[in-house]
Structures are given as structure tokens and as C-alpha cells.
Design an enzyme around this catalytic site. Structure first.
Site, short mmCIF file in Angstrom:
data_model
loop_
_atom_site.label_atom_id
_atom_site.label_comp_id
_atom_site.label_asym_id
_atom_site.label_seq_id
_atom_site.Cartn_x
_atom_site.Cartn_y
_atom_site.Cartn_z
N ASP A 298 16.94 -5.00 1.22
CA ASP A 298 15.74 -5.06 2.03
C ASP A 298 15.04 -6.39 1.80
O ASP A 298 14.96 -6.88 0.67
CB ASP A 298 14.83 -3.89 1.64
CG ASP A 298 13.64 -3.75 2.56
OD1 ASP A 298 13.84 -3.81 3.78
OD2 ASP A 298 12.52 -3.56 2.04
N GLU A 345 19.05 -7.40 5.12
CA GLU A 345 18.02 -7.30 6.16
C GLU A 345 17.42 -8.69 6.30
O GLU A 345 16.66 -9.13 5.43
CB GLU A 345 16.98 -6.25 5.76
CG GLU A 345 15.95 -5.96 6.85
CD GLU A 345 14.78 -6.90 6.81
OE1 GLU A 345 14.60 -7.66 7.79
OE2 GLU A 345 14.04 -6.89 5.81
N ASP A 398 12.79 1.80 10.70
CA ASP A 398 11.50 1.15 10.94
C ASP A 398 11.22 0.89 12.42
O ASP A 398 10.14 0.42 12.76
CB ASP A 398 11.42 -0.18 10.19
CG ASP A 398 11.00 -0.02 8.75
OD1 ASP A 398 10.42 1.03 8.41
OD2 ASP A 398 11.24 -0.94 7.95
#
Length: 496
Positions: A298, A345, A398
Site C-alpha cells: 500500500d 499501489e 477504496d
């Protein structure tokens, strides 16, 4: 890292069907593996599986441990099968909702039964079970001892942040910690027991996944919560003041159309970490890769450079870019751990230095058609433009669902999307699944919400909001043979 073309489904464990108000590591997970097998899928991606709390809205990205498992994911029926709970204790409560997790009820329900299971374990456990528990505690002692003590002390102080504990405990005075271990020995044992059960159930799930030909894709959040066992146990790893409070916190700077984000997590003291050869991080990566086959990093940008906001500042704009550990970090981790099966990400921060770091280690980046400018021929997020070393998603935890995204599109973008995908939008969710599957991306993933063509009411998380997130669940009978067959047929044509 060389990737074979594969596909799979993103569904966090809490969203699984289950008898006790929340998805867990039990029968619902096995049923989902059966679905993936029927659908000819080989990847199952989940969010982080650490403990969650109401303080962070039960976000899996707001855990009080980077190493521990979430007690809410423990399968109570398994504890009944072991003889640690009776049949009445595992009867489904009347208030369970197959579509939503009611954390306000689930948390006390599961805690009460986990405590009962521990008490019964102490009374009736076999010699083999006790030896297995002891071996687990020894094997995982490097993080487990601190986590169990932290949890016991937090409970003893009515949930207060560790920075508000008596100074001798907050500062980890050795004599005070020894006294605390004696005073709270039973609570420490209980916390360790829950982690042992989680570990055994997770191992069983991973074995079951392997039998179905499914690899587990985990998640590595870069930051940890300030009020966590990690920060309390290893304060030198973070930028803290003398009271243990962060001197700078993480976030992202303002962008066109927004004022940035202030996440509040303490940033790392990368200088100190470098002196230790990144030992804390190496242990964290090793632990995660003992549980999963692949892992998404992330906010990968922060390894290149990170946005540090002075702790006393409320506005993200008050921050500054600071240099991250860069390539050295991944070189050291690779030397200690071996192959780095990471997906990264990289959305939103595609500057030259970050891209160079990503490509140096051949980490595949993320591509999501919801970020596309459909009217721009060479937009990187249009599926026809995806490179081979990529992970493509129809949506993520998300984003909105594919249907919800489409319904919010402006007329011009919608018309361009229709043209790009040769569709009238009637079955937009599956149109996007097909576009992602037919792209050149090595890994193609979708969500259960998109397979079921659900709208915004099935969205899992809306960043920047505190209420109503992380609660969505899939109904027990939703993933039927028709959905599985449709996805299997598409996979057979597009990825073979």
C-alpha cells in the site's frame, strides 16, 4: 518478478457469509474457495488481517499490530469442534445481518465466546494442544510477547492510548514490565491463545486454498497506528517525541481538486532503521509472506519519498516531501527474505523517481479503469493500454463499484466509455470485467460486488469518511453456479 497470466477475485474476509455476524476463517471461506475453483480463478485477494477496533472504524488499515491476526476472524465453530465451546455458545444470534457487519454487536459477542473458549482450553485441552500452543508462543515470541502484554495493559487501562499509561509502562521500564507480566499473566495467556487459534485456522485456510489451486494475495500497509503494540514496543523505529507522541505524521499533499489527506500515522525514522539493516521491516515482511503468496504494498510512493506533516499541524499542506529508503531497502529485504512477490499501489503518484524504483525491482503496478479519461486515446488507465507487468482491477476496496462509478460518470466520459468498450452500458460491470480480462495485464482481478453487478450501496470503503465503511457482506446464496460459469468461460477465452 515474472508473472504468469492469472485472474482472481478481491473479497475481504469480513465480507464472507458466516453464522456469527461477520465473515471468518471457517465454512464461509471454504465455500468461497469452492466458488473460485468453479469459476477457474487462481487468486484471492484480501485486505490486511490485523486486529481492528472501533477507534479506527474497524478499518483493516488501522490495526494495533502489524503482526497479529484479527480475533473477529476466528471461526467459533472450529472452537466448538475442538471442545472449547458448547453448542449453545455457537448458535447464531438473532440479530445477524447477512448483508452488513454490525460491529457494535459482533465485537462483544465474539469476545465473550473467545474468552469462554480460552477458559475451557485451560480446563480440558489435550497434551498435544498444550504443546502446540507453547510451541507457537516460542516461535512467535519476537512479536507475540509484546502484543499480548500491550493488549492486556490497554484493557487494564480502559482502552487508553499507551502514551497515557503510567510513565514506567509507557517508557517500558524493565521492572515495571516484569511486574505487569505477573499481574496480567492470565490476560496475556488469553491474548496469546487467540493468536494461536487464528494462526492454526489461517494455516488450514491456506492449505485449503492450495488444494483448490488458489494463491492468497495479502496486503502490506506501509504505516501503522500510533496507538499500537508496534510503536509502543519499538519506538526507535518511528519519529516520536519524549512522550511517545509523533513529531510528524503521514498523509498526502494537496492535489488539484482536493486539500490533501492527514492520516495521522507516525512516520518512520528511516535513519535508525538503516542502522539496524531494516530489521523491524524485514521481520514484518517475513511474517506476512509466511501467510500469503503475494502481497500488495500500500502507498508504494512512500518508499521513494513520503509526505511528512508536522504533528501539531491540522492541514496536510503544512507537510513536506522527505526522502524514503529507496532501492537500498528492497535490496536488504531481498537479501534476507529472498524473492519479493510484491504488487505495488502506485496510483496517483507517477513521478519519475517512484516509477524508476518500481521498475528496478520489476514490481507490477496497479491499473483501474475507474481512473481513466475515456476520451483520451492513450490514457494509461484504459484497459487497451495496460502493459504486461501490471495488476488490473475493475474496482478496489477504496473505489466505488463498477456500477456505482458508471452511474456517476458525466455524459461526455460515458459516451467515450461506450465507444471504447463497444457497449451501451447495460451490463457495465461485466463489460469492465471483460475489458480487464482481455487486457495485457498479467494479473486481472475483480470484486464480488462487480461480479454481482451491485451499485454504490455495496461499496466497501469511501476514503476520507469515518462512518459506514468495512461493513458490506455478500449474501450466502449470491455466488451461484451461473456467476461461476460465466467467469470461468471468460477466463478460459481471455487468459488461456
Amino acid at each position: 518478478m515474472t508473472l504468469d497470466r492469472r485472474s482472481g477475485v478481491f473479497l475481504h474476509l469480513t465480507s464472507l457469509p458466516g453464522r456469527h455476524g461477520i465473515g471468518d476463517l471457517g465454512a464461509g471461506a471454504r465455500t468461497f474457495l469452492d466458488f473460485l475453483d468453479r469459476a477457474d480463478q487462481s487468486l484471492w485477494q484480501v485486505c490486511p488481517v490485523g486486529p481492528t477496533s472501533g477507534a479506527y472504524g474497524h478499518s483493516p488499515y488501522g490495526s494495533d499490530s502489524a503482526f497479529a491476526g484479527n480475533p473477529l476472524l476466528v471461526d467459533l465453530d472450529d472452537l466448538s469442534d475442538r471442545g472449547y465451546l458448547d453448542d449453545d455458545a455457537v448458535e447464531p444470534p438473532e440479530w445477524t445481518d447477512p448483508h452488513q457487519v454490525d460491529y457494535e454487536r459482533v465485537v462483544p459477542f465474539k469476545r465473550e465466546r473467545l474468552r469462554e473458549a480460552f477458559e475451557n482450553f485451560e480446563a480440558v485441552a489435550s497434551t498435544d494442544a498444550r504443546e502446540s500452543f507453547a510451541a507457537f508462543r516460542e516461535r512467535e515470541s519476537e512479536w507475540l510477547a509484546d502484543y499480548a502484554l500491550f493488549s492486556a495493559l490497554k484493557d487494564a487501562h480502559d482502552g487508553a492510548p499507551w502514551t497515557d499509561w503510567p510513565a514506567e509502562l509507557a517508557d517500558r521500564d524493565p521492572d515495571a514490565l516484569d511486574t505487569a507480566r505477573e499481574e496480567h499473566a492470565d490476560e496475556i495467556d488469553y491474548r496469546a491463545f487467540v493468536q494461536w487459534v487464528f494462526d492454526e485456522q489461517w494455516a488450514a485456510l491456506r492449505d485449503a486454498a492450495a488444494e483448490h489451486g488458489v494463491e492468497l494475495v495479502g496486503d502490506l500497509p506501509i504505516y501503522v497506528a500510533a496507538d499500537s503494540a508496534d510503536v509502543w514496543a519499538d519506538p526507535d523505529v518511528f519519529e516520536l517525541d519524549d512522550d511517545g507522541s509523533p513529531t510528524a505524521v503521514a498523509g498526502v499533499p494537496p492535489n488539484a481538486g482536493d486539500s490533501g489527506q492527514r492520516w495521522g500515522n507516525p512516520v518512520y525514522d528511516w535513519g535508525t532503521l538503516r542502522e539496524t539493516e531494516y530489521d523491524w521491516w524485514v521481520r514484518r515482511v517475513e511474517h506476512l509472506l509466511s501467510r500469503v503468496d503475494l502481497a500488495r504494498i500500500d502507498h508504494f510512493k512512500a518508499f521513494d519519498e513520503f509526505w511528512a506533516i508536522p504533528a501539531e499541524a491540522d492541514e496536510p499542506a503544512a507537510g513536506e516531501w522527505r526522502e524514503g529508503p529507496g532501492a537500498e531497502f528492497f535490496e536488504v529485504v531481498r537479501e534476507r527474505v529472498g524473492e519479493l512477490p510484491f504488487l505495488v499501489e502506485d496510483l496517483g503518484f507517477l513521478d519519475e523517481s517512484m516509477v524508476a524504483l518500481r521498475d528496478r525491482f520489476e514490481f507490477p503496478g496497479m491499473y483501474v479503469p475507474q481512473y481513466a479519461d475515456w476520451c483520451a486515446e492513450w490514457d494509461r488507465y484504459k484497459p487497451t493500454n495496460y502493459p504486461g507487468n501490471a495488476v488490473a482491477y475493475t474496482s478496489t476496496h477504496d473505489t466505488d463499484t463498477a456500477v456505482g462509478y458508471y452511474e456517476r460518470l458525466g455524459d461526455e466520459q460515458r459516451d467515450c466509455l461506450h465507444y471504447a468498450l463497444a457497449t451501451d452500458g447495460e451490463g457495465i460491470a461485466w463489460d469492465l470485467v471483460e475489458a480487464v480480462w482481455y487486457s495485457d495485464a498479467a494479473l486481472a482481478l475483480t470484486t464480488v460486488q462487480d461480479l454481482l453487478e451491485l451499485g454504490s450501496d455495496a461499496r466497501f470503503n469511501t476514503p476520507g469518511t469515518a462512518e459506514g465503511n468495512w461493513r458490506w457482506r455478500v449474501a450466502p446464496d449470491a455466488l451461484d453456479d451461473a456467476v461461476a460459469d460465466r467467469l470461468a468461460d471468460l477466463t478460459d477465452i481471455a487468459l488461456r
